[in-house]
Design an enzyme around this catalytic site. Structure first.
Site, short mmCIF file in Angstrom:
data_model
loop_
_atom_site.label_atom_id
_atom_site.label_comp_id
_atom_site.label_asym_id
_atom_site.label_seq_id
_atom_site.Cartn_x
_atom_site.Cartn_y
_atom_site.Cartn_z
N ASP A 254 9.35 2.61 -0.83
CA ASP A 254 8.36 3.31 0.00
C ASP A 254 8.67 2.93 1.44
O ASP A 254 8.24 1.88 1.92
CB ASP A 254 6.94 2.91 -0.39
CG ASP A 254 5.92 3.59 0.51
OD1 ASP A 254 4.71 3.50 0.20
OD2 ASP A 254 6.31 4.21 1.52
N LYS B 10 5.67 8.83 8.98
CA LYS B 10 5.52 8.24 10.29
C LYS B 10 6.62 8.63 11.28
O LYS B 10 6.56 9.68 11.89
CB LYS B 10 5.38 6.71 10.14
CG LYS B 10 4.11 6.32 9.31
CD LYS B 10 3.95 4.84 9.19
CE LYS B 10 2.89 4.49 8.17
NZ LYS B 10 1.52 4.46 8.71
N TYR C 77 0.87 -1.18 0.00
CA TYR C 77 0.00 0.00 0.00
C TYR C 77 0.90 1.22 0.00
O TYR C 77 1.85 1.30 0.78
CB TYR C 77 -0.88 0.00 1.25
CG TYR C 77 -1.72 1.24 1.46
CD1 TYR C 77 -1.43 2.11 2.53
CD2 TYR C 77 -2.79 1.56 0.64
CE1 TYR C 77 -2.19 3.25 2.75
CE2 TYR C 77 -3.55 2.70 0.86
CZ TYR C 77 -3.25 3.54 1.92
OH TYR C 77 -4.01 4.67 2.13
P1 KE4 Z 1 -0.46 8.35 4.80
O1 KE4 Z 1 -1.02 9.07 3.59
O2 KE4 Z 1 -1.53 7.52 5.50
O3 KE4 Z 1 0.29 9.29 5.76
O4 KE4 Z 1 0.65 7.34 4.29
C1 KE4 Z 1 0.29 6.40 3.31
C2 KE4 Z 1 1.25 5.21 3.34
C3 KE4 Z 1 2.21 5.12 2.35
N1 KE4 Z 1 3.11 4.10 2.34
C4 KE4 Z 1 3.08 3.14 3.30
C5 KE4 Z 1 4.07 2.01 3.25
C6 KE4 Z 1 2.12 3.19 4.34
O5 KE4 Z 1 2.10 2.21 5.29
C7 KE4 Z 1 1.18 4.25 4.37
C8 KE4 Z 1 0.08 4.33 5.43
N2 KE4 Z 1 0.00 3.21 6.30
C9 KE4 Z 1 -1.28 2.96 6.88
C10 KE4 Z 1 -1.14 1.71 7.75
N3 KE4 Z 1 -1.32 0.52 7.01
C11 KE4 Z 1 -1.77 4.12 7.67
C12 KE4 Z 1 -2.97 3.81 8.53
C13 KE4 Z 1 -4.25 4.35 7.91
O6 KE4 Z 1 -4.45 4.21 6.67
O7 KE4 Z 1 -5.07 4.87 8.69
#
Ligand code: KE4
Length: 437
Positions: A245, A273, A152
């Site tokens: 990523d 993060k 993701y």
């Molecule tokens: P954000 O747009 O949520 O800040 O980041 C997206 C993203 C991009 N790349 C990786 C590898 C990620 O894990 C994420 C976001 N991770 C999720 C957890 N699986 C955030 C939790 C959520 O979607 O509420």
């Protein structure tokens, strides 16, 4: 004796707040995974966090392994971060102008990831990966991107794509609203399938090969030894950019992230993060040469009102400052202790279970193993995960409400917390195995 926290039914304070929330937000949440759709039942409403613990609106305490989905590598509300943000706040909350703190954070990142000569800060991981897609397409003059099933990269249109069938698996929209024309530019194949990558990369000119170096969004899935070096070779041979990523893996799977752990240097990296320590910060970066294509030095446009926000920069600086190599190694040891303990419990109970970790990022499946692809992960026993999740929550352990997410560890989880967690999860796994509460 483990706590016995009742489910959040109609009478609890959490339930009252959630009934209001469902009137204001889709599903009562501001991000879908928080709604417990993957496990059923009602989420608790968080009101406070400190160290390894989070408290709900009814005063129940949980040993927390969600840790805001990764950012809280020093634990909840570490004093060093609170003080840094409070100091920054006294001078203002935002300027929309250059500040020294953003330069300091970029320096701190480059000190541990020297391949990130230049970065651009954003306010979310989605913005970072979305910008990488645009930059890779501009730099290579190509349109197709290859990603991997189970990875993701945020919710930008380019990444909300489900594999079609066939070798050059043309993307199909994974969400309404994503134009077919755009989805077709994103190809997918199975993680760890180097032969498929080779075939696709030689068949279709790729702008980028993009991956989570260790998958955290399909459950926890590690690369086979030859996979990432193979991607680097294929990218070099075919002119694609290799993109890590590291929004989730950055500063977790190794002190210097995936490039250090796998000894492979990507062309572009997304971070998030941990570099915000719980405040909205993400970044993308690479060599000065590649990043010079980004406005205002180059023609590739990307911008953000709150990019480099001083409070967020202060939180990120304090977090990286607290995450010394010695602290990272200590968190890694605690993570290993928890994973080993869980394996021992499952083995004693005769439950099919695999667990693994890299640094302070860990995960498990109720599955005989091995799990090398997302298709493997989808064969895991999700019903047993759900039972385990609720049995753990009832006993005061907060896990990600999905069988297909990674888990995390913090500097605040010491031997006492790990021992208590194993005691509670032993009871939870026994209860789940026996079909008890
Ligand atoms: P954000 O747009 O949520 O800040 O980041 C997206 C993203 C991009 N790349 C990786 C590898 C990620 O894990 C994420 C976001 N991770 C999720 C957890 N699986 C955030 C939790 C959520 O979607 O509420």
């Amino acid at each position: 004796m483990s706590p016995r926290i009742p489910a959040h039914n109609g009478t609890s304070r959490s339930a009252e707040i959630m009934s209001r929330a469902r009137l204001r937000f889709p599903g009562g949440v501001n991000s879908p995974v928080r709604a417990y759709r993957g496990v059923g039942g009602e989420p608790f409403v968080a009101v406070r966090g400190k160290g390894a613990s989070v408290w709900d609106a009814d005063g129940n305490e949980y040993l927390d392994y969600v840790l805001s989905w990764g950012p809280l590598v020093l634990g909840h509300a570490p004093d060093v971060v609170l003080h840094a943000v409070q100091d920054a706040m006294n001078d203002g909350t935002s300027f929309g102008m250059p500040t020294e703190r953003e330069v300091d954070l970029a320096d701190a990142i480059a000190a541990r990831m020297p391949h990130l000569e230049m970065v651009r800060f954003t306010s979310s991981g989605t913005e970072a990966t979305m910008s990488i897609a645009r930059l890779a397409r501009a730099v290579t003059g190509r349109e197709h991107i290859l990603k991997f099933e189970g990875c993701y990269h945020g919710h930008a249109d380019a990444f909300l794509v489900r594999a079609g069938s066939g070798v050059a698996t043309l993307g199909l929209p994974d969400s309404p609203g994503v134009p077919d024309a755009l989805a077709r530019l994103t190809l997918t194949c199975a993680f760890n399938d180097l032969e498929a990558v080779e075939r696709i990369a030689r068949e279709v000119p790729l702008a980028a090969i993009m991956l989570e170096p260790i998958v955290g969004n399909g459950g926890y899935i590690e690369p086979l030894p030859d996979f990432i070096p193979g991607l680097r070779r294929i990218a070099d041979e075919t002119g694609a950019l290799l993109v890590f990523d590291e929004v989730m893996t950055g500063f977790r799977i190794a002190f210097g992230g995936a490039a250090e752990r796998f000894n492979v240097t990507p062309d572009l990296t997304a971070l998030g993060k941990v570099i915000g320590g719980g405040l909205p910060v993400a970044a993308y970066g690479g060599s000065r040469e590649v990043m010079s294509h980004i406005a205002p030095t180059g023609p590739v446009y990307q911008a953000g009102t709150l990019s480099g926000n001083p409070l967020a920069m202060a939180a990120g600086l304090a977090t990286l400052g607290g995450l010394t190599r010695e602290v990272h190694d200590r968190i890694t040891e605690q993570t290993a202790a928890l994973v080993d303990g869980l394996r021992g419990i499952a083995s004693r109970l005769g439950v099919p279970f695999i667990a693994s970790h890299a640094g302070s990022m860990w995960g498990f499946f109720f599955h005989e193993g091995p799990v090398h692809t997302f298709a493997d992960a989808q064969q895991s026993d999700v019903a047993r995960f759900r039972a385990f999740f609720h049995a753990a929550r009832r006993r005061g352990v907060s896990l990600a409400p999905s069988a297909f997410e990674a888990a995390f560890m913090s500097a605040a989880h010491g031997p006492r917390e790990i021992g208590e967690t194993l005691h509670r999860l032993d009871e939870a796994m026994s209860a789940a195995a026996a079909g008890r509460d």
